[in-house]
Scaffold this motif. Structure first.
Motif, PDB file in Angstrom:
ATOM      1  N   GLN A 180      -3.638   5.871  -5.201  1.00  0.00           N
ATOM      2  CA  GLN A 180      -3.985   7.263  -4.704  1.00  0.00           C
ATOM      3  C   GLN A 180      -2.744   8.043  -4.668  1.00  0.00           C
ATOM      4  O   GLN A 180      -2.924   9.158  -4.650  1.00  0.00           O
ATOM      5  CB  GLN A 180      -4.613   7.101  -3.244  1.00  0.00           C
ATOM      6  CG  GLN A 180      -5.974   6.467  -3.556  1.00  0.00           C
ATOM      7  CD  GLN A 180      -6.372   5.367  -2.055  1.00  0.00           C
ATOM      8  OE1 GLN A 180      -5.526   5.074  -1.255  1.00  0.00           O
ATOM      9  NE2 GLN A 180      -7.605   5.287  -1.778  1.00  0.00           N
ATOM     10  N   SER A 181      -1.573   7.484  -4.423  1.00  0.00           N
ATOM     11  CA  SER A 181      -0.433   8.298  -4.543  1.00  0.00           C
ATOM     12  C   SER A 181       0.091   9.100  -5.741  1.00  0.00           C
ATOM     13  O   SER A 181       0.750  10.109  -5.827  1.00  0.00           O
ATOM     14  CB  SER A 181       0.748   7.298  -4.083  1.00  0.00           C
ATOM     15  OG  SER A 181       0.954   6.460  -5.050  1.00  0.00           O
ATOM     16  N   GLU A 212      -7.943  10.419  -1.520  1.00  0.00           N
ATOM     17  CA  GLU A 212      -8.648   9.113  -1.749  1.00  0.00           C
ATOM     18  C   GLU A 212      -9.146   8.781  -3.345  1.00  0.00           C
ATOM     19  O   GLU A 212      -9.765   8.138  -3.484  1.00  0.00           O
ATOM     20  CB  GLU A 212      -9.913   8.587  -0.943  1.00  0.00           C
ATOM     21  CG  GLU A 212      -9.447   8.463   0.585  1.00  0.00           C
ATOM     22  CD  GLU A 212      -8.887   7.274   1.090  1.00  0.00           C
ATOM     23  OE1 GLU A 212      -8.715   6.351   0.061  1.00  0.00           O
ATOM     24  OE2 GLU A 212      -8.405   7.062   2.140  1.00  0.00           O
ATOM     25  N   ASN A 217       0.469   3.271  -3.665  1.00  0.00           N
ATOM     26  CA  ASN A 217      -0.814   2.874  -4.025  1.00  0.00           C
ATOM     27  C   ASN A 217      -1.157   3.822  -5.239  1.00  0.00           C
ATOM     28  O   ASN A 217      -0.668   4.820  -5.478  1.00  0.00           O
ATOM     29  CB  ASN A 217      -1.777   2.666  -2.899  1.00  0.00           C
ATOM     30  CG  ASN A 217      -1.942   4.049  -2.205  1.00  0.00           C
ATOM     31  OD1 ASN A 217      -1.856   4.812  -2.563  1.00  0.00           O
ATOM     32  ND2 ASN A 217      -2.503   3.693  -0.863  1.00  0.00           N
ATOM     33  N   ALA A 245      -8.267   7.554  -6.979  1.00  0.00           N
ATOM     34  CA  ALA A 245      -7.224   6.391  -7.467  1.00  0.00           C
ATOM     35  C   ALA A 245      -7.616   6.770  -9.206  1.00  0.00           C
ATOM     36  O   ALA A 245      -8.644   6.401  -9.744  1.00  0.00           O
ATOM     37  CB  ALA A 245      -8.002   5.279  -6.911  1.00  0.00           C
ATOM     38  N   ASP A 271     -13.185  13.138   1.516  1.00  0.00           N
ATOM     39  CA  ASP A 271     -12.684  11.766   0.851  1.00  0.00           C
ATOM     40  C   ASP A 271     -13.656  11.705  -0.133  1.00  0.00           C
ATOM     41  O   ASP A 271     -14.695  11.905  -0.343  1.00  0.00           O
ATOM     42  CB  ASP A 271     -12.903  10.845   2.065  1.00  0.00           C
ATOM     43  CG  ASP A 271     -12.671   9.382   1.487  1.00  0.00           C
ATOM     44  OD1 ASP A 271     -12.638   9.091   0.096  1.00  0.00           O
ATOM     45  OD2 ASP A 271     -12.150   8.669   2.234  1.00  0.00           O
ATOM     46  N   TYR A 309      -5.239   5.515   6.930  1.00  0.00           N
ATOM     47  CA  TYR A 309      -6.655   6.100   6.427  1.00  0.00           C
ATOM     48  C   TYR A 309      -7.768   5.857   7.126  1.00  0.00           C
ATOM     49  O   TYR A 309      -8.884   6.336   6.633  1.00  0.00           O
ATOM     50  CB  TYR A 309      -6.533   5.995   4.994  1.00  0.00           C
ATOM     51  CG  TYR A 309      -6.500   4.247   4.452  1.00  0.00           C
ATOM     52  CD1 TYR A 309      -7.806   3.531   4.429  1.00  0.00           C
ATOM     53  CD2 TYR A 309      -5.678   3.753   3.978  1.00  0.00           C
ATOM     54  CE1 TYR A 309      -7.726   2.265   4.373  1.00  0.00           C
ATOM     55  CE2 TYR A 309      -5.529   2.285   3.665  1.00  0.00           C
ATOM     56  CZ  TYR A 309      -6.556   1.562   3.670  1.00  0.00           C
ATOM     57  OH  TYR A 309      -6.545  -0.010   3.629  1.00  0.00           O
ATOM     58  N   GLU A 365       1.035  -1.217  -0.105  1.00  0.00           N
ATOM     59  CA  GLU A 365      -0.078  -0.026  -0.059  1.00  0.00           C
ATOM     60  C   GLU A 365       0.837   1.275   0.087  1.00  0.00           C
ATOM     61  O   GLU A 365       0.208   2.313  -0.066  1.00  0.00           O
ATOM     62  CB  GLU A 365      -0.967   0.159   1.339  1.00  0.00           C
ATOM     63  CG  GLU A 365      -2.183  -0.842   1.135  1.00  0.00           C
ATOM     64  CD  GLU A 365      -2.994  -0.753   2.413  1.00  0.00           C
ATOM     65  OE1 GLU A 365      -2.463  -0.192   3.428  1.00  0.00           O
ATOM     66  OE2 GLU A 365      -4.114  -1.217   2.227  1.00  0.00           O
ATOM     67  N   ASP A 372      -4.119   9.175   0.454  1.00  0.00           N
ATOM     68  CA  ASP A 372      -5.220   8.217   1.197  1.00  0.00           C
ATOM     69  C   ASP A 372      -5.465   9.424   2.227  1.00  0.00           C
ATOM     70  O   ASP A 372      -5.028  10.426   2.271  1.00  0.00           O
ATOM     71  CB  ASP A 372      -4.778   7.155   1.659  1.00  0.00           C
ATOM     72  CG  ASP A 372      -3.622   6.837   2.562  1.00  0.00           C
ATOM     73  OD1 ASP A 372      -3.511   7.805   3.552  1.00  0.00           O
ATOM     74  OD2 ASP A 372      -2.670   6.153   2.523  1.00  0.00           O
ATOM     75  N   HIS A 373      -6.506   8.912   3.107  1.00  0.00           N
ATOM     76  CA  HIS A 373      -7.080   9.990   4.169  1.00  0.00           C
ATOM     77  C   HIS A 373      -6.209   9.915   5.481  1.00  0.00           C
ATOM     78  O   HIS A 373      -6.681  10.363   6.220  1.00  0.00           O
ATOM     79  CB  HIS A 373      -8.594   9.299   4.101  1.00  0.00           C
ATOM     80  CG  HIS A 373      -9.433  10.218   4.847  1.00  0.00           C
ATOM     81  ND1 HIS A 373     -10.762  10.320   4.815  1.00  0.00           N
ATOM     82  CD2 HIS A 373      -9.145  11.758   5.168  1.00  0.00           C
ATOM     83  CE1 HIS A 373     -11.069  11.674   5.162  1.00  0.00           C
ATOM     84  NE2 HIS A 373     -10.232  12.363   5.397  1.00  0.00           N
ATOM     85  N   ASP A 415     -14.314   6.799   9.954  1.00  0.00           N
ATOM     86  CA  ASP A 415     -12.579   6.865  10.094  1.00  0.00           C
ATOM     87  C   ASP A 415     -12.412   6.957  11.477  1.00  0.00           C
ATOM     88  O   ASP A 415     -11.582   7.974  11.996  1.00  0.00           O
ATOM     89  CB  ASP A 415     -12.109   8.012   9.446  1.00  0.00           C
ATOM     90  CG  ASP A 415     -12.364   7.621   7.987  1.00  0.00           C
ATOM     91  OD1 ASP A 415     -12.497   6.852   7.316  1.00  0.00           O
ATOM     92  OD2 ASP A 415     -12.038   8.950   6.910  1.00  0.00           O
TER      93      ASP A 415
END
Length: 340
Positions: free
Chosen positions: A62-63, A294, A60, A296, A249, A178, A57, A139-140, A166
């Motif tokens: 989202q990065s 978040e 990922n 992607a 998010d 996250y 991860e 990510d969150h 969360d």
């Protein structure tokens, strides 16, 4: 080559840097990597990397989002120079307002916690300058160090848009991932009222996390309640006057308009509700910053998500401008508040 900020590693957009980074800043605004001498009203900061729960991860999908948002906006020339019907005029309303892009916080593959230390240091410098911070995740987990950087004597109201609450204390021994940003925020002395909008479907929360959120006093507004009562009624439940921090998010938005998320759930905020929240919140009081996390990019369809991300960011910028944040008196008051 732009000067780098001391003690903070940021991506350099210079083509001779040897780093595979994007050639564009957000909305083609100026690049400013010198956070120690930052002179801006609004600053954009990319934070690609959170704290992973598993090895795979770390990097990922989202990065990739901060750079995908920067590069994927096809209407940039019109955004800055044409009449915007979402705002009732030009983006910056013809005012002398400086928006800059501060690049991305870099990762340390040998020390994941270092990513958060760098993020907090960068966010503290931006906020101390008096600028409004717009963060692109990642990510969150990445709002956790940003919210630490918000530390001050006055109490901040946290507004969250999300499908999930969360409130996990830890996952696989990781306490700042996250699934935990709102629980970590609840432990910060400067975070007061928490309002959570768009909650629906299922995530990692168990009954214990739901009970903990309610014991804290979090105002959990499910997506279904929101649709029934309307965003105006939701805004009335947010304390007046600010200051606020807004964390969004992308899975809190309905997947029909933001499909590029890892946890799609039907029934989220539509575009009209999202825009109404942004404009309503900025006019209730000062929003110190916001994040959009978040996304992607490989899950997107026809640039739908990126298009709505651009509209969301532009509406936030335009709403802050029209709320008078950067008028001389308002800017001075906001700067003093940030120094407390």
């Amino acid at each position: 080559m732009p000067k780098r900020s001391k003690g903070v590693c940021l991506y350099d957009y210079s083509p001779d840097s040897g780093t595979p980074v994007p050639s564009k800043t957000l909305l083609n605004v100026p690049l400013d990597l010198d956070l120690d001498q930052l002179d801006a009203d609004i600053a954009i900061l990319g934070i690609p990397y959170g704290l992973p729960y598993r090895t795979e991860e770390m990097a990922n999908d989202q990065s990739l989002a901060p750079d995908a948002i920067r590069q994927g906006l096809s209407y940039v020339p019109y955004t800055l120079t044409s009449y915007d019907w979402d705002l009732g005029g030009y983006l910056l309303d013809g005012r002398d307002i400086k928006v800059v892009d501060c690049g991305n916080v870099t990762a340390n593959l040998n020390d994941h916690q270092e990513n958060y230390r760098r993020t907090e240091a960068a966010a503290r410098k931006i906020l101390a300058s008096g600028a409004t911070l717009i963060t692109l995740g990642g990510d969150h987990g990445i709002p956790i160090p940003v919210m630490r950087a918000l530390e001050r004597d006055e109490t901040i109201t946290l507004v969250q848009v999300d499908a999930h609450i969360d409130w996990r204390d830890e996952v696989n021994g990781v306490r700042e991932g996250y699934s935990s940003p709102i629980r970590r925020a609840s432990e910060m002395d400067w975070i007061g009222h928490i309002i959570q909008i768009g909650i629906r479907a299922n995530g990692s929360a168990r009954e214990q996390e739901v009970n903990d959120a309610r014991v804290y006093g979090a105002d959990i507004i499910t997506a279904y309640e929101m649709h029934e009562i309307g965003m105006s009624a939701v805004l009335e439940r947010i304390p007046d006057g600010g200051p606020y921090y807004l964390t969004i998010d992308a899975d809190g938005i309905d997947p029909t308009i933001m499909p590029a998320v890892m946890a799609q759930a039907p029934g989220g905020l539509d575009w009209v509700q999202t825009r109404q929240l942004i404009h309503g919140l900025t006019h209730k009081g000062r929003v110190l910053g916001m994040d959009l996390v978040e996304i992607a990019p490989s899950y997107d369809h026809g640039h739908i998500t990126i298009t709505h991300a651009e509209r969301l960011i532009c509406n936030f910028i335009g709403a802050c401008v029209r709320a008078g944040y950067y008028d001389c008196q308002q800017k001075s008051a906001g700067f003093q508040s940030d120094r407390q």
